[in-house]
Design a protein around this motif. Structure first.
Motif, mmCIF file in Angstrom:
data_model
loop_
_atom_site.group_PDB
_atom_site.id
_atom_site.type_symbol
_atom_site.label_atom_id
_atom_site.label_comp_id
_atom_site.label_asym_id
_atom_site.label_seq_id
_atom_site.Cartn_x
_atom_site.Cartn_y
_atom_site.Cartn_z
ATOM 1 N N ARG A 114 3.875 -4.480 -16.180
ATOM 2 C CA ARG A 114 3.516 -5.138 -14.925
ATOM 3 C C ARG A 114 2.100 -5.683 -14.967
ATOM 4 O O ARG A 114 1.170 -5.025 -15.424
ATOM 5 C CB ARG A 114 3.652 -4.128 -13.770
ATOM 6 N N ARG A 115 1.989 -6.852 -14.440
ATOM 7 C CA ARG A 115 0.667 -7.472 -14.313
ATOM 8 C C ARG A 115 -0.152 -6.705 -13.279
ATOM 9 O O ARG A 115 0.395 -6.321 -12.237
ATOM 10 C CB ARG A 115 0.910 -8.918 -13.859
ATOM 11 N N PRO A 117 -2.729 -5.890 -10.144
ATOM 12 C CA PRO A 117 -2.993 -4.453 -10.005
ATOM 13 C C PRO A 117 -1.715 -3.607 -9.940
ATOM 14 O O PRO A 117 -0.700 -4.061 -9.418
ATOM 15 C CB PRO A 117 -3.736 -4.389 -8.669
ATOM 16 N N MET A 120 0.101 -0.456 -6.132
ATOM 17 C CA MET A 120 1.271 -0.235 -5.294
ATOM 18 C C MET A 120 2.409 0.409 -6.081
ATOM 19 O O MET A 120 3.089 1.308 -5.578
ATOM 20 C CB MET A 120 1.727 -1.565 -4.670
ATOM 21 N N ALA A 146 9.470 -2.888 -11.854
ATOM 22 C CA ALA A 146 8.084 -3.297 -12.076
ATOM 23 C C ALA A 146 7.892 -4.715 -12.597
ATOM 24 O O ALA A 146 6.979 -5.417 -12.141
ATOM 25 C CB ALA A 146 7.405 -2.285 -13.011
ATOM 26 N N ALA A 149 9.214 -7.343 -9.349
ATOM 27 C CA ALA A 149 9.096 -7.110 -7.908
ATOM 28 C C ALA A 149 7.661 -7.340 -7.444
ATOM 29 O O ALA A 149 6.706 -6.966 -8.133
ATOM 30 C CB ALA A 149 9.537 -5.697 -7.571
ATOM 31 N N ARG A 150 7.549 -7.934 -6.284
ATOM 32 C CA ARG A 150 6.228 -8.047 -5.664
ATOM 33 C C ARG A 150 5.876 -6.709 -5.033
ATOM 34 O O ARG A 150 6.751 -5.858 -4.813
ATOM 35 C CB ARG A 150 6.232 -9.118 -4.573
ATOM 36 N N ASP A 151 4.597 -6.538 -4.678
ATOM 37 C CA ASP A 151 4.201 -5.300 -4.004
ATOM 38 C C ASP A 151 5.031 -5.082 -2.745
ATOM 39 O O ASP A 151 5.474 -3.971 -2.453
ATOM 40 C CB ASP A 151 2.707 -5.341 -3.631
ATOM 41 N N ALA A 152 5.235 -6.162 -1.989
ATOM 42 C CA ALA A 152 6.001 -6.035 -0.743
ATOM 43 C C ALA A 152 7.431 -5.581 -1.021
ATOM 44 O O ALA A 152 8.019 -4.832 -0.254
ATOM 45 C CB ALA A 152 6.005 -7.361 0.008
ATOM 46 N N GLU A 156 9.252 -2.245 0.387
ATOM 47 C CA GLU A 156 10.563 -2.314 1.051
ATOM 48 C C GLU A 156 11.561 -1.408 0.352
ATOM 49 O O GLU A 156 12.370 -0.733 1.001
ATOM 50 C CB GLU A 156 11.051 -3.768 1.061
ATOM 51 N N ARG A 158 10.878 1.369 -1.258
ATOM 52 C CA ARG A 158 10.554 2.747 -0.880
ATOM 53 C C ARG A 158 11.064 3.056 0.527
ATOM 54 O O ARG A 158 11.649 4.107 0.777
ATOM 55 C CB ARG A 158 9.033 2.952 -0.923
ATOM 56 N N ARG A 199 14.697 -10.287 1.962
ATOM 57 C CA ARG A 199 14.092 -10.704 3.208
ATOM 58 C C ARG A 199 12.849 -9.875 3.413
ATOM 59 O O ARG A 199 12.910 -8.649 3.394
ATOM 60 C CB ARG A 199 15.033 -10.412 4.375
ATOM 61 N N PRO A 200 11.700 -10.492 3.578
ATOM 62 C CA PRO A 200 10.500 -9.682 3.751
ATOM 63 C C PRO A 200 10.555 -8.939 5.070
ATOM 64 O O PRO A 200 10.827 -9.540 6.110
ATOM 65 C CB PRO A 200 9.364 -10.711 3.749
ATOM 66 N N GLU B 52 15.369 -5.197 11.726
ATOM 67 C CA GLU B 52 14.614 -6.451 11.694
ATOM 68 C C GLU B 52 14.785 -7.190 13.024
ATOM 69 O O GLU B 52 13.819 -7.730 13.573
ATOM 70 C CB GLU B 52 15.102 -7.306 10.531
ATOM 71 N N GLU C 70 -10.934 -4.894 -7.102
ATOM 72 C CA GLU C 70 -9.567 -5.362 -7.289
ATOM 73 C C GLU C 70 -9.413 -6.793 -6.752
ATOM 74 O O GLU C 70 -9.254 -7.727 -7.464
ATOM 75 C CB GLU C 70 -8.599 -4.420 -6.589
ATOM 76 N N THR C 156 -0.849 2.788 1.409
ATOM 77 C CA THR C 156 -1.277 1.985 0.261
ATOM 78 C C THR C 156 -1.309 0.525 0.671
ATOM 79 O O THR C 156 -0.355 0.009 1.250
ATOM 80 C CB THR C 156 -0.319 2.172 -0.926
ATOM 81 N N ARG C 160 -0.895 -7.563 -4.388
ATOM 82 C CA ARG C 160 -0.123 -8.657 -4.945
ATOM 83 C C ARG C 160 1.153 -8.838 -4.134
ATOM 84 O O ARG C 160 2.006 -7.969 -4.107
ATOM 85 C CB ARG C 160 0.248 -8.344 -6.383
ATOM 86 N N GLY C 161 1.208 -9.945 -3.458
ATOM 87 C CA GLY C 161 2.439 -10.283 -2.774
ATOM 88 C C GLY C 161 2.826 -9.328 -1.682
ATOM 89 O O GLY C 161 3.979 -9.152 -1.364
ATOM 90 N N SER C 162 1.864 -8.646 -1.112
ATOM 91 C CA SER C 162 2.201 -7.666 -0.081
ATOM 92 C C SER C 162 1.842 -8.191 1.284
ATOM 93 O O SER C 162 1.285 -9.245 1.417
ATOM 94 C CB SER C 162 1.495 -6.349 -0.308
#
Lengths: 203, 185, 162
Positions: A114-115, A117, A120, A146, A149-152, A156, A158, A199-200, B52, C70, C156, C160-162
């Motif tokens: 994973r790139r 940081p 998360m 890893a 997936a984006r951090d978001a 989601e 989790r 979906r975010p 949602e 960071e 946390t 990135r993308g959060s």
């Protein structure tokens, strides 16, 4: 003698003023650990925060010093696994993952996948274990997600696992099923196609 | 029962939100989340989509609070926003949760006894609800599960009372039919 | 066994009336979202109320990022805790030196809330009720290493993308 006195003065002057909330004996011991960590190039803010947490919670001095020492050792272990370029936040999340039962090899593997940081991803791993997911299942899940997936997405994931557990699912099964669903439908790697990105959830 | 003209504190909370007290809105969210959440889950079918929709409804309500002309009936007004939001979610989404329950049971070894019966019953109800036309499901849930009066439902949905009574009657008949079918599968 | 049609429907109704588990973090997500976007000044919504909202939030912001290495981005997080009987609740954690005086929470009908701006990182925190009672956040992951004998929670903030 004079040199020793001078050094003591310098040390006292260098002490973080926030540590004045500790009793003198504890303050001195914690400062020594902090100075040593600083000398080793480790982030010291997590150590100071842990000491302040103990002070605010009214913990005995010996327990505070032990907690700070233990955190120093674990930060060192996390840096060994994640590399010297790891940020303070990554190291602290790495400590949480190690304490949750992830091995240094898993951390190193994550770093390769994973790139940065990695904060998360490491944190989600630790939080899944705290929710009752076996450490090896949590690690396998995070490693599977890893690369793309984006951090978001990880947050989601989790949340979805925690919700399934709250609804009565066995933690290990909840994790593996969510990963499989993610692999098929969600984390397909493009990250741009609205049809494949989860979906975010609202922040 | 129905959506009650709840204690004056709803009006008071709305007044405080309008004066900039976001914490007061937290109290309103806390007050209505479980009841509205139940409706959304049963109406939409998928838990995540329902949450949602619920979250979105609370945010929409906040942003259009100036149009809540009777703050003492904030609850009824909020219900209307959620009912509309659930309609726009469209057909019931993929039943990830239900699939998951089955898979988890499979991984655990077959569920047995009461637990198996319970899972089967829950599953049968979900399937039966999903087969209802959305307007039938909506009317049935609002009348029998949320315990609203027909006049209140008419206000929320825009449908007439007699049409609503017919929808509820049809929903009851169809649910009964679908569940009987399930028993004989 | 024969069961009357009305009894079947009645059983369905009773089943559907049972409480449904809603993610306890939903309240915080709603508040966080609305804190980021005050309502528009339409149809009589007074502009000063939006300004007041910003002022209330501004007064309780604590911006002291320590993970500067960071990224520079930070998130405004809304912390919510329900304690109808409490006389005071403070948010304490790694982001405010565990100092109860730094983040006193504001209450509305027993729902206590405060907003904190956090840089990317993993933070431990807890709520201090009435100055003596430590509570973890029921809507957040629990910190496993409670070396001081009281539970803490973890939040946390991703980079990135959060």
């Amino acid at each position: 003698m004079i040199l020793a006195a001078l050094l003591m003065v310098v040390q006292v002057a260098a002490q973080d003023p926030r540590l004045e909330r500790l009793d003198p004996g504890t303050r001195s011991a914690v400062s020594a650990v902090v100075d040593s960590a600083r000398g080793d190039g480790l982030p010291v803010e997590p150590l100071i925060q842990r000491a302040l947490e103990g002070a605010t919670k009214g913990a005995p001095g010996a327990r505070i010093v032990a907690a700070v020492r233990r955190l120093t050792v674990d930060l060192g272990a996390a840096r060994l696994a994640l590399g010297t370029n790891a940020s303070a936040a990554e190291l602290e999340a790495g400590v949480a993952a190690l304490r949750a039962g992830a091995t240094p090899e898993i951390l190193a593997h994550l770093r390769d996948l994973r790139r940065p940081p990695l904060t998360m991803a490491l944190s989600v791993l630790a939080d899944l274990v705290a929710s009752g997911v076996p450490a090896d299942s949590a690690a396998a899940a995070v490693l599977a997600l890893a690369p793309h997936a984006r951090d978001a997405d990880l947050v989601e994931f989790r949340r979805a696992v925690e919700r399934d557990i709250a609804l009565g699912a066995p933690p290990g099964a909840a994790t593996s099923i969510r990963v499989n669903a993610g692999a098929e439908n969600v984390f397909s790697g493009t990250g741009t196609n609205p049809g494949t990105v989860p979906r975010p959830r609202r922040p | 029962m129905g959506i009650e003209r709840v204690e004056s504190s709803d009006a008071e909370l709305v007044r405080r939100v309008r004066a900039g007290d976001i914490g007061a809105y937290g109290a309103l969210v806390s007050r209505y989340r479980d009841r509205l959440g139940r409706y959304a889950v049963h109406m939409i079918g998928d838990h995540e989509d329902a949450e949602e929709a619920l979250q979105d409804s609370f945010v929409r309500a906040y942003r259009s609070l100036a149009r809540c002309y009777d703050p003492a009936r904030f609850g009824a007004w909020l219900y209307g926003i959620l009912v509309n939001r659930c309609r726009t979610t469209g057909a019931r989404a993929a039943r990830r949760h239900r699939m998951f329950v089955r898979d988890a049971d499979a991984l655990n070894g077959a569920a047995h006894g009461d637990q198996a019966d319970r899972v089967e019953w829950t599953d049968a109800i979900e399937r039966a609800l999903a087969r209802l036309a959305p307007e039938y499901r909506e009317a049935f849930l609002l009348k029998h599960v949320e315990d609203l009066e027909y006049e209140a439902i008419a206000e929320l949905t825009g449908a007439g009372v007699s049409a609503l009574k017919m929808r509820v009657k049809r929903a009851r008949e169809q649910l009964q039919l679908y569940l009987r079918e399930a028993e004989h599968v | 066994m024969f069961e009357r049609a009305d009894d079947v429907v009645e059983r369905v109704i009773q089943h559907l009336r049972r409480p449904v588990a809603i993610d306890p973090g939903l309240d915080a997500r709603v508040l966080r979202e609305i804190a980021q976007a005050p309502p528009t000044n339409r149809r009589g919504w007074p502009l000063w109320s939006a300004l007041a909202a910003a002022a209330v939030l501004g007064a309780i912001l604590i911006a002291r990022p320590w993970s500067r290495d960071e990224t520079n981005r930070s998130d405004l997080l809304q912390f919510v805790f329900v304690a109808p009987q409490a006389a005071s609740v403070s948010l304490v954690g790694d982001f405010n030196d565990w100092d109860p005086a730094r983040s006193p929470m504001q209450t509305a009908q027993g729902v206590w809330a405060t907003a904190v701006r956090l840089a990317p990182g993993r933070y431990r925190y807890a709520f201090l009720v009435n100055g003596v009672d430590w509570r973890a956040d029921p809507g957040a992951p629990t910190a496993r290493d409670d070396e001081f004998g009281t539970a803490s929670s973890v939040v946390t903030v991703g980079g990135r993308g959060s």
